[in-house]
Every structure is written in structure tokens, then in C-alpha cells.
Design an enzyme around this catalytic site. Sequence first.
Site, PDB file in Angstrom:
ATOM      1  N   THR A  80      34.231  35.067  14.650  1.00 16.41           N
ATOM      2  CA  THR A  80      33.102  35.750  13.993  1.00 16.41           C
ATOM      3  C   THR A  80      32.125  36.696  14.669  1.00 16.41           C
ATOM      4  O   THR A  80      31.985  37.619  14.188  1.00 16.41           O
ATOM      5  CB  THR A  80      32.222  34.349  13.272  1.00 16.41           C
ATOM      6  OG1 THR A  80      32.910  33.607  12.640  1.00 16.41           O
ATOM      7  CG2 THR A  80      30.916  34.894  12.695  1.00 16.41           C
ATOM      8  N   LYS A 163      24.980  31.653   9.067  1.00 19.68           N
ATOM      9  CA  LYS A 163      25.157  31.746  10.310  1.00 19.68           C
ATOM     10  C   LYS A 163      24.392  32.867  10.853  1.00 19.68           C
ATOM     11  O   LYS A 163      24.140  33.860  10.606  1.00 19.68           O
ATOM     12  CB  LYS A 163      26.800  32.077  10.614  1.00 19.68           C
ATOM     13  CG  LYS A 163      27.819  30.903  10.433  1.00 19.68           C
ATOM     14  CD  LYS A 163      29.363  31.705  10.924  1.00 19.68           C
ATOM     15  CE  LYS A 163      30.087  30.626  10.397  1.00 19.68           C
ATOM     16  NZ  LYS A 163      31.515  30.921  10.704  1.00 19.68           N
ATOM     17  N   HIS A 495      41.335  29.890  14.074  1.00 21.77           N
ATOM     18  CA  HIS A 495      41.503  31.586  14.176  1.00 21.77           C
ATOM     19  C   HIS A 495      41.532  32.080  15.503  1.00 21.77           C
ATOM     20  O   HIS A 495      40.781  31.476  16.401  1.00 21.77           O
ATOM     21  CB  HIS A 495      40.976  32.311  13.077  1.00 21.77           C
ATOM     22  CG  HIS A 495      39.581  32.130  13.225  1.00 21.77           C
ATOM     23  ND1 HIS A 495      38.715  32.722  13.992  1.00 21.77           N
ATOM     24  CD2 HIS A 495      38.824  31.014  12.584  1.00 21.77           C
ATOM     25  CE1 HIS A 495      37.500  31.963  13.649  1.00 21.77           C
ATOM     26  NE2 HIS A 495      37.596  31.192  12.901  1.00 21.77           N
TER      27      HIS A 495
HETATM   28 ZN   LIG Z   1      35.916  30.448  12.081  1.00 25.52          ZN
END
Ligand SMILES: [Zn+2]
Length: 554
Positions: A80, A163, A495
Site C-alpha cells: 500500500t 488508512k 500481495h
Molecule cells: Zn493489503
Amino acid sequence: MPFMKFYPLTFILLFFALQNAPAQTPPSQPKLIVGIVVDQMRYDFLYRYQAKYVPGGFKRLLGEGFSCESAHYNYVPTYTAPGHAAIYTGATPSVTGIIGNEWWDPEWRAHRYVTTDTRYKTVGSPNVKVGQHSPSVLLSSTITDELRLSNNFKSKVVGVCLKDRASILPAGHIPNACYWFDDATGNWITSTYYPDSMGLPQWVQDFNARRLPDAYLSKPWTTDSTLHYDESFADWDKYNDGDYTSLFKGKSMPYDLPAMKKAGGYGVLRFTPYGNSLTLDFAIDAVNKMQLGADDSPDFLCISFSSTDYCAHQFGIHGEEMEDTYLRLDRDIARFLNFLDKKFGKNNVLVFLTADHGGGETPVHLEDLRIPSGVFPESGLEDILEKALAAALGMPGNYISEVGNQQIWLNWDAISDLDLDTDKMASVIIDYLKSQPGVYDAFTREELMALPAEYPFAAETRRGIHPRRSGDIIFQLDPAWHSDDKFFGKGGTTHGSSYAYDTHVPLLWYGWNIPHGASFAPVDIIDIAPTLAAMLRITEPNGTQGKVIGALVK
Ligand SMILES: [Zn+2]
């Protein structure tokens, strides 16, 4: 009389030359630029659920905008923080310094979470740590920084995301405001890094006072009974037990959100499609209350939808939780486009939509299908390597500072104090790694830099390495293998790799000056920022490595 003869022709040629000359004056600019990042949105999600998408959401972006169908990340790790940095800086972790969501910081001699900055205080929550963040870790400027620098700070920039890192990095170093979500209070909060943040602005206090998280968590999360969730796999419940949160363990649809809120607080919202809806509610309020797009200088709203990522981690990509999350996000995007239409008109707003990374299949599911895959036990690696090094060096010690992101940081204080043989240490670690199932290859950083260009994923791996921040030994896993960590064990997914399921993401453009069309010409995610700079005729971010996507710029 040659002069009389040629004069009209010269005049005509000059006239046409001026007509066709490139723009000499700044072109008109959009009133508002909206960057939408859908966390962990795989490319195929644009199409997989399309039969149930509404006309005004993803289908409208595809049907009226321009789709770069072959847009990829060109580095690892695909996480991210590096992803959001790459989108907005036009640069890879090798330049931005954003080498992960967290890593061993050799300067701090401590583990660091990407945006943590204890010089600043939390604004909007009694929880002292949740707001202690800043973008100072980001070494290059963002397109949002450059927009503010281009016009004497007349453009406004705002970041919005559940986030912290996905709100902070896109908005850059000099935004007007940046907000993220606090699980303890259910409030949108910020940091004293940002201007006017000695207290939350009145409109944010008013928004928080509406208690929308309570409303979203007041009823169960269930599928829409009017739709058939036939893109989801039957019997998925045995794979949907991810490790991101224990709140959903052993449960399945419908989820009793009021009870789960009682047990786990407002953080539950992140793992439901309503986390995205709340993000949009807040972003729309920001546009209205901060008067974004109200004057001639283009403003920039950076909005990231995180619930898609939390849901994929927790439930895996083939569950009806995932399908429901995308169907509801599609309706939220339709709501957003409709709002932008009404407020500004389509041609006054420039929208792009992409993802910060893709996501993999659930390894245990692939194993059941006899497709090679696996989970590499990276979380236990540090202990194993310390023991192997102690045996090889003939004494126990603290030889490793950290293992994470498929990298190993050696403890350089111990190495210099004890005058240790680093070649020997490296070969102990590399030999162990290469003996393990799922490990494709392992190398020292020097060996990685010396690999021939055609070595598989050498370039992508190198672009993820920052000289002052990255680990000393790097390893790669086979396709469909994932490292475990505190968020991922067996069920759900994760991921981070250089493989297409993690690198291939949607890239859609829509609105102001965007032609309708699609292209399969390969595009790197780092091309987004220089393309925006070209569209706006402003300076590219200062670390830019990407190239302008020519088909999009008039
Ligand atoms: Zn993630």
C-alpha cells in the site's frame, strides 16, 4: 518583383504556422482533480462483476473515459505505501524511499511504520499515537506538491482515506488537509503536521458528531437478495478465515455487525463495504465544506478506498464478501460521479482511478486445485537464521536486526563491534533460503545489482531497493507463494510480489479533456504523475522516472 510575388505566400504560411503552433498560453485547467485509489483492486475486478455493475459506476468510467488496460507496477514490494507513493510521485521505492509499509530503519536503529513521526501530535482523538504521522519519510515530491508550488499555493489539496498512510502519501508534503480514521472513536482525525490542526475544523467536528459509523454498524452485513452472487465460489467458507482480524474468525454471511462492534469497536467497519461508503461520505463533505473546485485554480482531492484491501486479506478474492464489497463500491462510485456531475459538470473534473497493488489467490485453495502455491514461513525466519548464524560463527548473538518484505537487515552494530565475516554470514543465510520450498532465489544486495538485465524480475526487484533503507539480503518466492506475516497465515489472501496478479491493476481516466477509448499499450503506474503534469502543463514531481502517456494528453 519577386518580393510582391512571395509576400502573400509567406503571409499565408505564417498564418497557418501560427494556427498550428503548440499552445503558447496555459490551457484551461479542470476545476477539480480527483485521484481514486482502490486498495488491492485487481485488474480483473473491472470485468468479473460487470454484469451486476450499475450504469453509473465502473461501467461509466469505462464507457465514457479512457482505460489503460495493461497498467502494471514495475517494482517490488507491491504494498500500500509504496503503491500510493508511486502513483503520486511518478517514482519507484528506489527513489521515493517508501520501501514497504514498515521496515527496519537503519537511521532510527529501530523498526519503523512508514509515516510514524513522533514530533507531531494527534488531533481529534484521545489516542495519542493514531495521529502521530507525517509525510517526511517520502523523499520525493508528489504531483499534489507540484500543483501547489505551480501557482503560489492557490490550488487546494486534501487527502482522505481510512488508512493513515494512504491519505498522507498522496496528499504530499504541503496539503491543506489530510484525514484518516480512528478505530477507537470512529472519528476522522489528523496530525499537528498539517496546517490549522491545533483542533479539528468545525466541519470535521460536525461530520464526526453525525456518528455515521454507528449507523453503518447498526445492522447486519448481508448480501443483496435481489442479486445472484454467481461470480463467487460455493463452499468458500473454508478459505475465508484470514488472519487480519480475529473478529470474523469462524463466521460467515450475514455478519452481525452490532455484536462485532461491541466486541471489536469501530475497526470492524474497515472489513465491510461500509468503510468505503463512509470514506466517500466524508470526501463529499470535504469538497463541499472546503469549497474544492470553487475557483479557477484546480484543486486536488486524493481519495483511497481501503475496505477492498481489508476484505480481500480477510476473506480471499473468491468469496461473496468480495463480490458484495465491489458491487457496493460500484454504487458508491456512481454516487460520487453523480455528485461531481451536478456540482461541477463532467468536463470540469479530471478523474483517474487505479489501485495501489493487486492481490493473489488463496494458497490453500490453489493447493486443493493442485495448482502449485504455498505460504513461506517468513515470520519464523529470524529465529531460524539467528540459530544458523550462531552455529556458523561459533557463538550466539544478535546478528539480524529484522526480517520482512522478503529482505533481511543485518545488525551492523554487532558486525562492526565483533568484526564479523559478513561474506560468511550472507552465505549462511542464502544457503538456508535456497534450501527452502517456494524460494525462487536469494542474493546479497550487491549480487542483485550485478544481475544481468534479463534475469527474471531483476529490474523490478532493483527498483524496490533504496540504498540507505533496504535490507542486505533479498529473496524472491515462486509464483503463487506468499510470505506469512502478522496479517496473513492461511486463509484470505495477501500481495507484495512481482507477479502479474500483484502488479496488474485498473487505470481509468475520465472527464476534463479525456478522450474516450482504451489501449493495451503497456503503461507503468509511475506514468500517472508525469501524465497529470503534462495535462496541467506543470513541473513533474522531482523524482519522476515515469513517462507521459501520450494518448491521453492534448
Ligand atoms: Zn493489503
